[in-house]
Design an enzyme around this catalytic site. Structure first.
Site, PDB file in Angstrom:
ATOM      1  N   HIS A 167       0.839  -1.205   0.000  1.00  0.00           N
ATOM      2  CA  HIS A 167       0.000   0.000   0.000  1.00  0.00           C
ATOM      3  C   HIS A 167       0.868   1.247   0.000  1.00  0.00           C
ATOM      4  O   HIS A 167       1.897   1.319   0.658  1.00  0.00           O
ATOM      5  CB  HIS A 167      -1.026   0.008   1.128  1.00  0.00           C
ATOM      6  CG  HIS A 167      -0.491   0.111   2.522  1.00  0.00           C
ATOM      7  ND1 HIS A 167      -0.198   1.327   3.117  1.00  0.00           N
ATOM      8  CD2 HIS A 167      -0.227  -0.827   3.452  1.00  0.00           C
ATOM      9  CE1 HIS A 167       0.225   1.120   4.353  1.00  0.00           C
ATOM     10  NE2 HIS A 167       0.232  -0.179   4.582  1.00  0.00           N
ATOM     11  N   ASP A 226       5.934   1.031   7.031  1.00  0.00           N
ATOM     12  CA  ASP A 226       4.505   0.829   6.775  1.00  0.00           C
ATOM     13  C   ASP A 226       4.004   1.890   5.787  1.00  0.00           C
ATOM     14  O   ASP A 226       3.500   2.913   6.197  1.00  0.00           O
ATOM     15  CB  ASP A 226       3.736   0.927   8.106  1.00  0.00           C
ATOM     16  CG  ASP A 226       2.275   0.562   7.976  1.00  0.00           C
ATOM     17  OD1 ASP A 226       1.902  -0.105   6.987  1.00  0.00           O
ATOM     18  OD2 ASP A 226       1.499   0.942   8.864  1.00  0.00           O
ATOM     19  N   GLU A 278      -5.109   2.170   2.260  1.00  0.00           N
ATOM     20  CA  GLU A 278      -5.180   0.953   3.066  1.00  0.00           C
ATOM     21  C   GLU A 278      -5.361   1.285   4.533  1.00  0.00           C
ATOM     22  O   GLU A 278      -6.116   0.605   5.255  1.00  0.00           O
ATOM     23  CB  GLU A 278      -3.903   0.124   2.872  1.00  0.00           C
ATOM     24  CG  GLU A 278      -3.889  -1.215   3.599  1.00  0.00           C
ATOM     25  CD  GLU A 278      -3.382  -1.169   5.026  1.00  0.00           C
ATOM     26  OE1 GLU A 278      -3.557  -2.156   5.757  1.00  0.00           O
ATOM     27  OE2 GLU A 278      -2.807  -0.128   5.437  1.00  0.00           O
ATOM     28  N   GLU A 279      -4.675   2.317   4.990  1.00  0.00           N
ATOM     29  CA  GLU A 279      -4.645   2.623   6.423  1.00  0.00           C
ATOM     30  C   GLU A 279      -6.011   2.991   6.983  1.00  0.00           C
ATOM     31  O   GLU A 279      -6.233   2.877   8.190  1.00  0.00           O
ATOM     32  CB  GLU A 279      -3.657   3.761   6.704  1.00  0.00           C
ATOM     33  CG  GLU A 279      -2.201   3.416   6.444  1.00  0.00           C
ATOM     34  CD  GLU A 279      -1.629   2.445   7.465  1.00  0.00           C
ATOM     35  OE1 GLU A 279      -2.383   1.975   8.341  1.00  0.00           O
ATOM     36  OE2 GLU A 279      -0.426   2.153   7.382  1.00  0.00           O
ATOM     37  N   HIS A 317       2.986   3.104  13.057  1.00  0.00           N
ATOM     38  CA  HIS A 317       2.108   4.261  13.234  1.00  0.00           C
ATOM     39  C   HIS A 317       2.670   5.313  14.198  1.00  0.00           C
ATOM     40  O   HIS A 317       1.901   5.997  14.875  1.00  0.00           O
ATOM     41  CB  HIS A 317       0.708   3.836  13.686  1.00  0.00           C
ATOM     42  CG  HIS A 317      -0.029   3.003  12.687  1.00  0.00           C
ATOM     43  ND1 HIS A 317      -1.303   2.517  12.928  1.00  0.00           N
ATOM     44  CD2 HIS A 317       0.307   2.562  11.446  1.00  0.00           C
ATOM     45  CE1 HIS A 317      -1.710   1.819  11.874  1.00  0.00           C
ATOM     46  NE2 HIS A 317      -0.742   1.827  10.964  1.00  0.00           N
TER      47      HIS A 317
END
Length: 469
Positions: A282, A294, A328-329, A427
């Site tokens: 992503h 991420d 995506e998140e 995150h």
């Protein structure tokens, strides 16, 4: 990055590229020989690190629908073209948008001191003057859901659920419910706000953001994550038996929905271009760090995998499609909209896989295949085992975005990284490039290029898997 044509290959490898149509096994010895050379070249010379370095330096944070997201979409298209993809295009998706403002918290009594917090994704703010309320603690989200409303009304609900550190990341599921469902439960019981212990495994004094369930919540309340040390602090204060009162000052802004994009690049199959193997990652990230783990590393791994396959003297039998999913998140928005838009073409997708678990060494190979196709995985394992990879189970989702395809019956492969420290950074502002090891990325690409090439080149197909429908 300059392309590196495979002009120096030995005659033996070139001979191994000859197409073999008469074989009793789904993967011929010629296929395995090509994959073996690709694997060894990846360990020696693949350069996924330069791709993630480019993304984090030239784009940085890229929340869905933001200016950073728009830069990332342009970056991805340009990079795919430079890497030798045959076709590069985008498909628009619609996403909810949000701007993070400030988030401050402090204990007012009985022991005044500041707390380190961050807003959870799409949280509302406090009134302009802030809010002050007593803390009420819950061990997990189920306790909050079960609590009588009068215990919560007007107070700040504090979910104090610790996440367990594991190699597989399986501690995430039990802990993340407080983030995903906590605000809804707090709002339904008329809490003043929600605070959760950060969903992470670190003991650093910064907080982990992430998305909540917001759809249909009529009166949302401010929702914050506390750093682990500050959650410990609140816990210790509450044990002293006195009411703990906290002041919150939070400002965020919900924006109108707007466009984002899935970015798609293809290596077109030489014989069956309509049949497709999808590998993905992503493109979006949260805004606290630069999204190196991420999912910048995943973006780099799948793009470099396709680049290496594109440099072969001939294309694989099927099309290899790289999808960099948008949004995506905030709930797998890009993959869900992709599957909906292409539902009539799903039978032509032979398999899916996704890299979205950081940049650790791959140690396990899972699948989601019909039992009659296990021999394909067994053959792949011949080349994966020397990389230190063991055979796992047949319950893989292929990754978060890939799970949307699997739910429609598409088979999946899962190459699982060591996630022992992934949730230390997940995150947070500490999701940055220095956490990525270039040599470990080479091992990742080596595994991905084996799986991706063989799935694209093999005779036959992978069938369909059972769905929950």
């Amino acid at each position: 990055m300059k392309l590196r044509p495979l002009l120096a290959m030995t005659g033996g490898f070139l001979a191994a590229l000859a197409v073999t149509t008469a074989t009793a096994k789904p993967l011929s010895q010629e296929d395995l020989s090509v994959a073996e050379v690709l694997r060894d070249r990846a360990l020696e010379s693949s350069d996924a690190y330069s791709i993630v370095e480019s993304l984090t330096v030239e784009v940085g944070p890229r929340p869905a629908g933001s200016e950073g997201d728009r830069r990332a979409v342009a970056w991805a298209q340009e990079k795919m073209k430079a890497l030798g993809f045959d076709r590069v295009y985008t498909e628009q998706i619609e996403v909810p948008r949000w701007n993070r403002g400030h988030a401050h918290a402090r204990v007012v009594s009985p022991f005044p001191q500041p707390l380190v917090v961050t807003s959870l994704g799409y949280s509302v703010g406090t009134p302009e003057q802030g809010l002050t309320a007593e803390i009420v603690e819950f061990g997990d989200v189920s306790e909050l859901i079960a609590a009588p409303a009068d215990k919560v009304r007007g107070k700040i609900a504090f979910i104090n659920k610790r996440m367990e550190r594991t190699r597989t990341g399986e501690g995430y599921g039990p802990a993340v419910g407080g983030r995903s469902r906590g605000m809804r439960a707090a709002a339904e019981k008329e809490a003043a706000a929600l605070m959760i212990r950060s969903v992470g495994t670190d003991s650093d004094r910064f907080a982990h953001t992430g998305m909540m369930s917001i759809d249909g919540v009529e009166n949302p309340v401010p929702a914050l994550a506390l750093s682990a040390p500050d959650a410990n602090l609140l816990e210790a204060m509450l044990k002293r038996g006195q009411p703990v009162v906290v002041n919150l000052d939070v400002h965020n802004q919900r924006l109108e929905d707007g466009p984002s994009f899935n970015v798609i690049g293809e290596i077109t199959g030489r014989e069956k271009p309509e049949e497709v193997m999808i590998i993905g990652a992503h493109l979006d990230s949260w805004d606290e760090g630069t999204g190196a783990l991420d999912d910048g590393a995943g973006v780099a791994i799948v793009m470099e995998t396709a680049r290496m396959i594109a440099e072969l003297p001939q294309r694989p039998r099927r099309t290899l499609r790289v999808i960099l999913y948008g949004a995506e998140e905030i709930g797998l928005v890009g993959s869900k909209q992709y599957v909906e838009a292409h539902q009539d073409e799903l039978d032509n997708i032979i398999g899916v896989s996704e890299s979205d678990f950081g940049a650790g060494k791959i140690w396990r190979f899972d699948t989601r295949l019909p039992e009659t196709k296990f021999d394909i995985a067994d053959q792949m394992m011949q080349l994966l085992a020397p990389l230190g990879i063991e055979r796992g189970n047949n319950q893989s989702s292929g990754g978060p975005d890939s799970s949307v395809f699997v739910a429609r019956g598409v088979p999946a492969f899962g190459l699982y990284q060591d996630g022992s420290d992934y949730f230390d950074y997940h995150h947070t502002p500490n999701d940055t490039l220095d956490k990525v090891d270039p040599e470990i990325l080479k091992q990742n690409v080596a595994a991905w290029v084996v799986m991706s090439f063989l799935a694209s080149e093999m005779e036959g197909d992978l069938g369909r898997v059972p769905t929950d429908n």
